[in-house]
Scaffold this motif. Structure first.
Motif, PDB file in Angstrom:
ATOM      1  N   TYR A   1     133.659  36.485  55.452  1.00  0.00           N
ATOM      2  CA  TYR A   1     135.088  36.524  56.053  1.00  0.00           C
ATOM      3  C   TYR A   1     135.434  35.666  57.093  1.00  0.00           C
ATOM      4  O   TYR A   1     136.852  35.495  57.402  1.00  0.00           O
ATOM      5  CB  TYR A   1     135.404  38.087  56.425  1.00  0.00           C
ATOM      6  CG  TYR A   1     135.261  39.049  55.299  1.00  0.00           C
ATOM      7  CD1 TYR A   1     136.716  39.121  54.427  1.00  0.00           C
ATOM      8  CD2 TYR A   1     134.770  40.015  54.968  1.00  0.00           C
ATOM      9  CE1 TYR A   1     136.812  40.030  53.382  1.00  0.00           C
ATOM     10  CE2 TYR A   1     134.499  40.897  53.877  1.00  0.00           C
ATOM     11  CZ  TYR A   1     135.768  40.757  52.839  1.00  0.00           C
ATOM     12  OH  TYR A   1     135.901  41.467  52.132  1.00  0.00           O
TER      13      TYR A   1
ATOM     14  N   TRP B   1     136.466  38.859  44.387  1.00  0.00           N
ATOM     15  CA  TRP B   1     137.002  40.387  44.189  1.00  0.00           C
ATOM     16  C   TRP B   1     138.466  40.364  44.446  1.00  0.00           C
ATOM     17  O   TRP B   1     139.072  41.459  44.196  1.00  0.00           O
ATOM     18  CB  TRP B   1     136.092  41.225  44.974  1.00  0.00           C
ATOM     19  CG  TRP B   1     136.104  40.903  46.556  1.00  0.00           C
ATOM     20  CD1 TRP B   1     137.008  41.100  47.558  1.00  0.00           C
ATOM     21  CD2 TRP B   1     135.164  40.041  47.045  1.00  0.00           C
ATOM     22  NE1 TRP B   1     136.421  40.744  48.690  1.00  0.00           N
ATOM     23  CE2 TRP B   1     135.479  39.860  48.397  1.00  0.00           C
ATOM     24  CE3 TRP B   1     133.936  39.453  46.490  1.00  0.00           C
ATOM     25  CZ2 TRP B   1     134.627  39.161  49.317  1.00  0.00           C
ATOM     26  CZ3 TRP B   1     133.067  38.796  47.314  1.00  0.00           C
ATOM     27  CH2 TRP B   1     133.493  38.608  48.793  1.00  0.00           C
TER      28      TRP B   1
ATOM     29  N   GLY C   1     134.763  50.067  52.379  1.00  0.00           N
ATOM     30  CA  GLY C   1     134.518  48.852  52.207  1.00  0.00           C
ATOM     31  C   GLY C   1     135.954  47.914  51.652  1.00  0.00           C
ATOM     32  O   GLY C   1     135.907  47.194  50.647  1.00  0.00           O
TER      33      GLY C   1
ATOM     34  N   ARG D   1     136.102  50.209  45.576  1.00  0.00           N
ATOM     35  CA  ARG D   1     135.986  49.434  44.962  1.00  0.00           C
ATOM     36  C   ARG D   1     135.052  48.183  45.393  1.00  0.00           C
ATOM     37  O   ARG D   1     135.121  47.464  46.299  1.00  0.00           O
ATOM     38  CB  ARG D   1     137.277  48.559  44.413  1.00  0.00           C
ATOM     39  CG  ARG D   1     137.201  47.604  43.571  1.00  0.00           C
ATOM     40  CD  ARG D   1     138.644  46.800  43.339  1.00  0.00           C
ATOM     41  NE  ARG D   1     138.655  45.763  42.308  1.00  0.00           N
ATOM     42  CZ  ARG D   1     138.639  44.461  42.875  1.00  0.00           C
ATOM     43  NH1 ARG D   1     138.340  44.146  44.139  1.00  0.00           N
ATOM     44  NH2 ARG D   1     138.566  43.515  42.038  1.00  0.00           N
ATOM     45  N   ALA D   2     133.945  48.043  44.717  1.00  0.00           N
ATOM     46  CA  ALA D   2     132.948  46.984  44.822  1.00  0.00           C
ATOM     47  C   ALA D   2     132.031  47.077  46.093  1.00  0.00           C
ATOM     48  O   ALA D   2     131.996  45.692  46.702  1.00  0.00           O
ATOM     49  CB  ALA D   2     133.437  45.826  44.440  1.00  0.00           C
TER      50      ALA D   2
HETATM   51  C1  LIG Z   1     133.128  42.633  46.958  1.00  0.00           C
HETATM   52  S1  LIG Z   1     134.003  43.211  48.390  1.00  0.00           S
HETATM   53  C2  LIG Z   1     135.305  44.407  47.771  1.00  0.00           C
HETATM   54  C3  LIG Z   1     136.302  44.204  49.097  1.00  0.00           C
HETATM   55  C4  LIG Z   1     137.255  45.458  48.509  1.00  0.00           C
HETATM   56  N1  LIG Z   1     137.171  46.769  48.435  1.00  0.00           N
HETATM   57  C5  LIG Z   1     138.244  44.886  47.389  1.00  0.00           C
HETATM   58  O1  LIG Z   1     138.177  45.516  46.244  1.00  0.00           O
HETATM   59  O2  LIG Z   1     138.815  43.981  47.684  1.00  0.00           O
HETATM   60  C6  LIG Z   1     132.906  44.273  49.092  1.00  0.00           C
HETATM   61  C7  LIG Z   1     133.241  44.819  50.658  1.00  0.00           C
HETATM   62  O3  LIG Z   1     132.570  45.884  51.000  1.00  0.00           O
HETATM   63  C8  LIG Z   1     132.034  45.509  52.461  1.00  0.00           C
HETATM   64  N2  LIG Z   1     130.880  46.289  52.485  1.00  0.00           N
HETATM   65  C9  LIG Z   1     129.658  45.906  51.980  1.00  0.00           C
HETATM   66  N3  LIG Z   1     128.581  46.581  52.284  1.00  0.00           N
HETATM   67  C10 LIG Z   1     129.100  47.310  53.041  1.00  0.00           C
HETATM   68  C11 LIG Z   1     128.529  48.624  53.776  1.00  0.00           C
HETATM   69  N4  LIG Z   1     127.318  48.630  53.531  1.00  0.00           N
HETATM   70  N5  LIG Z   1     129.072  49.369  54.343  1.00  0.00           N
HETATM   71  C12 LIG Z   1     130.655  48.962  54.646  1.00  0.00           C
HETATM   72  N6  LIG Z   1     131.263  48.104  53.818  1.00  0.00           N
HETATM   73  C13 LIG Z   1     130.371  47.316  53.183  1.00  0.00           C
HETATM   74  C14 LIG Z   1     132.041  44.165  52.512  1.00  0.00           C
HETATM   75  O4  LIG Z   1     132.331  43.637  53.746  1.00  0.00           O
HETATM   76  C15 LIG Z   1     133.291  43.808  51.653  1.00  0.00           C
HETATM   77  O5  LIG Z   1     134.623  43.905  52.380  1.00  0.00           O
END
Ligand SMILES: C[S@@+](CC[C@H](N)C(=O)[O-])C[C@H]1O[C@@H](n2cnc3c(N)ncnc32)[C@H](O)[C@@H]1O
Length: 205
Positions: free
Chosen positions: A11, A21, A48, A112-113
């Motif tokens: 980021y 994404w 997330g 999501r993701a």
């Molecule tokens: C692929 S991006 C998806 C972002 C958002 N949900 C979207 O659909 O646009 C994954 C997100 O999950 C966050 N993330 C990854 N692992 C995480 C964790 N263990 N706990 C919290 N957030 C996490 C990342 O910082 C990122 O913002």
């Protein structure tokens, strides 16, 4: 590199147009959330959430109790900057979801993701316990992961793919599956990623 370091780097070095994404309108999430028919004051958490536009649309639709949780402070700062004054209407939590200790209950849990990055059974177990504790009785969970026809990595990290059936099995002990769809996401680089999205209702304790 730790998970947090990975995501802070993403980021602080990449624009929204440079990550796979990004969605201008999180249409599927909004449709699932609308289908739950909850009141506009119902607590909603985006797990997330990163700098997703979901929070912007939820505010526009009149939801008043929105929380965005993300492991990356830089992601949350980006979303806050975009929202300007409206950012103060949202609760922001910088935490790894596997370390999150919720201090309130949510009617809607959206992811999501993010869940798909939990590739170890113990991490999935922790996530399920946290979600079960944090969601109100009869509350809703909606989750999107890469499908079995989707990529095997996201942001260069290994992920676990799910089908409607494997998501059902994973959440079976606490949640009743409501609806699932498989959907292609068109990335900003014009490639396709196939997702599985499912919604669930928490069983009454
Ligand atoms: C692929 S991006 C998806 C972002 C958002 N949900 C979207 O659909 O646009 C994954 C997100 O999950 C966050 N993330 C990854 N692992 C995480 C964790 N263990 N706990 C919290 N957030 C996490 C990342 O910082 C990122 O913002």
């Amino acid at each position: 590199m730790s998970r947090k370091t990975h995501w802070e780097k993403v980021y602080t070095t990449k624009q929204a147009s440079e990550v796979s994404w990004t969605q201008e309108t999180p249409k599927t999430a909004l449709e699932f959330i609308r289908s739950f028919n909850v009141s506009k004051s119902a607590p909603i958490i985006d797990i997330g959430g990163g700098d997703s536009n979901l929070v912007d649309f939820l505010l526009l639709q009149g939801y008043t109790d929105i929380t965005v949780l993300d492991i990356s402070e830089a992601a949350l700062e980006r979303a806050q900057k975009r929202l300007g004054e409206k950012a103060s209407l949202v609760h922001w939590i910088a935490s790894d979801i596997t370390e999150f200790k919720p201090n309130k209950v949510y009617t809607v849990w959206h992811d999501r993701a993010t869940f798909h990055f939990l590739t170890e059974a113990s991490q999935v177990e922790t996530y399920l316990k946290t979600a079960y504790t944090a969601i109100s009785n009869g509350g809703f969970l909606t989750i999107g992961t890469f499908s079995e026809n989707g990529p095997q990595k996201c942001s260069g990290l290994n992920i676990k793919q799910y089908s409607p059936q494997s998501l059902k099995d994973t959440f079976a002990s606490g949640f009743e599956q409501l609806k699932c769809i498989n959907e292609d996401h068109l990335t900003p680089f014009q490639t396709i990623q196939n997702f599985t999205f499912c919604s669930f209702r928490k069983r009454f304790q």
